[in-house]
Design a protein around this motif. Structure first.
Motif, PDB file in Angstrom:
ATOM      1  N   LYS A 138       0.831  -1.204   0.000  1.00  0.00           N
ATOM      2  CA  LYS A 138       0.000   0.000   0.000  1.00  0.00           C
ATOM      3  C   LYS A 138       0.866   1.254   0.000  1.00  0.00           C
ATOM      4  O   LYS A 138       0.568   2.228  -0.705  1.00  0.00           O
ATOM      5  N   LEU A 139       1.961   1.233   0.768  1.00  0.00           N
ATOM      6  CA  LEU A 139       2.874   2.380   0.811  1.00  0.00           C
ATOM      7  C   LEU A 139       3.527   2.603  -0.548  1.00  0.00           C
ATOM      8  O   LEU A 139       3.640   3.744  -1.017  1.00  0.00           O
ATOM      9  N   LEU A 140       3.925   1.527  -1.208  1.00  0.00           N
ATOM     10  CA  LEU A 140       4.526   1.634  -2.536  1.00  0.00           C
ATOM     11  C   LEU A 140       3.536   2.241  -3.522  1.00  0.00           C
ATOM     12  O   LEU A 140       3.895   3.112  -4.320  1.00  0.00           O
ATOM     13  N   ALA A 141       2.282   1.792  -3.475  1.00  0.00           N
ATOM     14  CA  ALA A 141       1.257   2.320  -4.377  1.00  0.00           C
ATOM     15  C   ALA A 141       1.005   3.797  -4.115  1.00  0.00           C
ATOM     16  O   ALA A 141       0.818   4.585  -5.053  1.00  0.00           O
ATOM     17  N   GLU A 142       1.028   4.189  -2.852  1.00  0.00           N
ATOM     18  CA  GLU A 142       0.834   5.602  -2.506  1.00  0.00           C
ATOM     19  C   GLU A 142       1.970   6.463  -3.056  1.00  0.00           C
ATOM     20  O   GLU A 142       1.737   7.521  -3.643  1.00  0.00           O
ATOM     21  N   ARG A 143       3.194   5.982  -2.902  1.00  0.00           N
ATOM     22  CA  ARG A 143       4.353   6.726  -3.425  1.00  0.00           C
ATOM     23  C   ARG A 143       4.336   6.764  -4.950  1.00  0.00           C
ATOM     24  O   ARG A 143       4.750   7.751  -5.555  1.00  0.00           O
ATOM     25  N   ALA A 144       3.874   5.685  -5.567  1.00  0.00           N
ATOM     26  CA  ALA A 144       3.804   5.645  -7.032  1.00  0.00           C
ATOM     27  C   ALA A 144       2.756   6.612  -7.555  1.00  0.00           C
ATOM     28  O   ALA A 144       2.973   7.279  -8.578  1.00  0.00           O
ATOM     29  N   ILE A 170       2.279   7.244 -11.396  1.00  0.00           N
ATOM     30  CA  ILE A 170       2.352   5.879 -11.909  1.00  0.00           C
ATOM     31  C   ILE A 170       1.141   5.116 -11.396  1.00  0.00           C
ATOM     32  O   ILE A 170       0.882   5.082 -10.193  1.00  0.00           O
ATOM     33  N   ASP A 171       0.380   4.501 -12.318  1.00  0.00           N
ATOM     34  CA  ASP A 171      -0.788   3.744 -11.882  1.00  0.00           C
ATOM     35  C   ASP A 171      -0.839   2.339 -12.472  1.00  0.00           C
ATOM     36  O   ASP A 171      -1.702   1.555 -12.124  1.00  0.00           O
ATOM     37  N   GLU A 172       0.099   2.009 -13.358  1.00  0.00           N
ATOM     38  CA  GLU A 172       0.115   0.690 -13.979  1.00  0.00           C
ATOM     39  C   GLU A 172       1.535   0.146 -13.970  1.00  0.00           C
ATOM     40  O   GLU A 172       2.485   0.865 -14.306  1.00  0.00           O
ATOM     41  N   VAL A 173       1.704  -1.117 -13.577  1.00  0.00           N
ATOM     42  CA  VAL A 173       3.024  -1.726 -13.463  1.00  0.00           C
ATOM     43  C   VAL A 173       3.014  -3.141 -14.019  1.00  0.00           C
ATOM     44  O   VAL A 173       1.960  -3.732 -14.265  1.00  0.00           O
ATOM     45  N   VAL A 174       4.217  -3.694 -14.204  1.00  0.00           N
ATOM     46  CA  VAL A 174       4.411  -5.090 -14.555  1.00  0.00           C
ATOM     47  C   VAL A 174       4.982  -5.760 -13.312  1.00  0.00           C
ATOM     48  O   VAL A 174       5.960  -5.291 -12.750  1.00  0.00           O
ATOM     49  N   ALA A 214       1.565  -7.787  -3.261  1.00  0.00           N
ATOM     50  CA  ALA A 214       0.859  -7.514  -4.515  1.00  0.00           C
ATOM     51  C   ALA A 214      -0.572  -7.056  -4.242  1.00  0.00           C
ATOM     52  O   ALA A 214      -1.054  -6.109  -4.875  1.00  0.00           O
ATOM     53  N   GLU A 215      -1.248  -7.713  -3.313  1.00  0.00           N
ATOM     54  CA  GLU A 215      -2.619  -7.319  -2.991  1.00  0.00           C
ATOM     55  C   GLU A 215      -2.673  -5.935  -2.353  1.00  0.00           C
ATOM     56  O   GLU A 215      -3.588  -5.158  -2.617  1.00  0.00           O
ATOM     57  N   GLY A 216      -1.682  -5.615  -1.519  1.00  0.00           N
ATOM     58  CA  GLY A 216      -1.612  -4.276  -0.932  1.00  0.00           C
ATOM     59  C   GLY A 216      -1.384  -3.213  -1.989  1.00  0.00           C
ATOM     60  O   GLY A 216      -1.975  -2.128  -1.937  1.00  0.00           O
ATOM     61  N   ALA A 217      -0.541  -3.517  -2.971  1.00  0.00           N
ATOM     62  CA  ALA A 217      -0.293  -2.562  -4.055  1.00  0.00           C
ATOM     63  C   ALA A 217      -1.553  -2.358  -4.892  1.00  0.00           C
ATOM     64  O   ALA A 217      -1.862  -1.241  -5.298  1.00  0.00           O
ATOM     65  N   ARG A 218      -2.292  -3.441  -5.129  1.00  0.00           N
ATOM     66  CA  ARG A 218      -3.544  -3.330  -5.881  1.00  0.00           C
ATOM     67  C   ARG A 218      -4.555  -2.496  -5.103  1.00  0.00           C
ATOM     68  O   ARG A 218      -5.245  -1.657  -5.682  1.00  0.00           O
ATOM     69  N   GLU A 219      -4.660  -2.731  -3.796  1.00  0.00           N
ATOM     70  CA  GLU A 219      -5.599  -1.966  -2.983  1.00  0.00           C
ATOM     71  C   GLU A 219      -5.206  -0.492  -2.923  1.00  0.00           C
ATOM     72  O   GLU A 219      -6.057   0.371  -2.840  1.00  0.00           O
ATOM     73  N   GLY A 220      -3.905  -0.236  -3.002  1.00  0.00           N
ATOM     74  CA  GLY A 220      -3.419   1.142  -2.991  1.00  0.00           C
ATOM     75  C   GLY A 220      -3.632   1.889  -4.288  1.00  0.00           C
ATOM     76  O   GLY A 220      -3.441   3.093  -4.349  1.00  0.00           O
ATOM     77  N   GLY A 221      -4.003   1.164  -5.367  1.00  0.00           N
ATOM     78  CA  GLY A 221      -4.318   1.841  -6.614  1.00  0.00           C
ATOM     79  C   GLY A 221      -3.509   1.416  -7.813  1.00  0.00           C
ATOM     80  O   GLY A 221      -3.762   1.880  -8.923  1.00  0.00           O
ATOM     81  N   LEU A 222      -2.523   0.553  -7.648  1.00  0.00           N
ATOM     82  CA  LEU A 222      -1.747   0.079  -8.801  1.00  0.00           C
ATOM     83  C   LEU A 222      -2.506  -1.024  -9.514  1.00  0.00           C
ATOM     84  O   LEU A 222      -3.199  -1.822  -8.891  1.00  0.00           O
ATOM     85  N   SER A 223      -2.370  -1.072 -10.824  1.00  0.00           N
ATOM     86  CA  SER A 223      -2.993  -2.147 -11.581  1.00  0.00           C
ATOM     87  C   SER A 223      -1.906  -2.906 -12.339  1.00  0.00           C
ATOM     88  O   SER A 223      -1.002  -2.304 -12.908  1.00  0.00           O
TER      89      SER A 223
END
Length: 116
Positions: free
Chosen positions: A75-81, A86-90, A106-115
């Motif tokens: 979730k922290l990584l997604a917030e910083r991204a 940045i909203d889409e990653v591999v 991975a689930e935390g990053a998805r919940e944080g907004g990354l796809s």
């Protein structure tokens, strides 16, 4: 022998995926105590965003402590991204099984907004 197998799997995965500035690679490293994640632009070899479980200020106790810290790290990584636009990653699981802490990150990053 297990580390050799993981590195072999990671090499095989990396031959198929590559991150760009628009869609960076989310690389995961899991040690025995900690978990680290970073978004990498492979075209320039530059790390755009990073996070580690020691950055998370939550006090978590119990059996699932490392898994919960991995989720919060995602979730922290997604917030910083999202701050960098940045909203889409591999997703690069680093040769680890998609299970436990890697899955929680991975689930935390998805919940944080990354796809991905």
């Amino acid at each position: 022998m297990a580390i050799v197998n993981r590195k072999r799997r990671h090499r095989r995965i990396r031959s198929k995926i590559q991150g760009t500035k628009e869609k960076p690679r989310l690389s995961v490293y899991r040690s025995l105590k900690h978990i680290y994640a970073q978004l990498i632009d492979d075209d320039t070899g530059e790390t755009l965003v990073s996070a580690k479980d020691t950055d998370v200020e939550k006090k978590i106790d119990g059996d699932q402590r490392k898994v919960q810290l991995a989720f919060e790290t995602g979730k922290l990584l997604a917030e910083r991204a999202s701050e960098k636009g940045i909203d889409e990653v591999v997703f690069d699981r680093g040769g680890y099984k998609y299970h436990g802490r890697v899955k929680a990150l991975a689930e935390g990053a998805r919940e944080g907004g990354l796809s991905f």
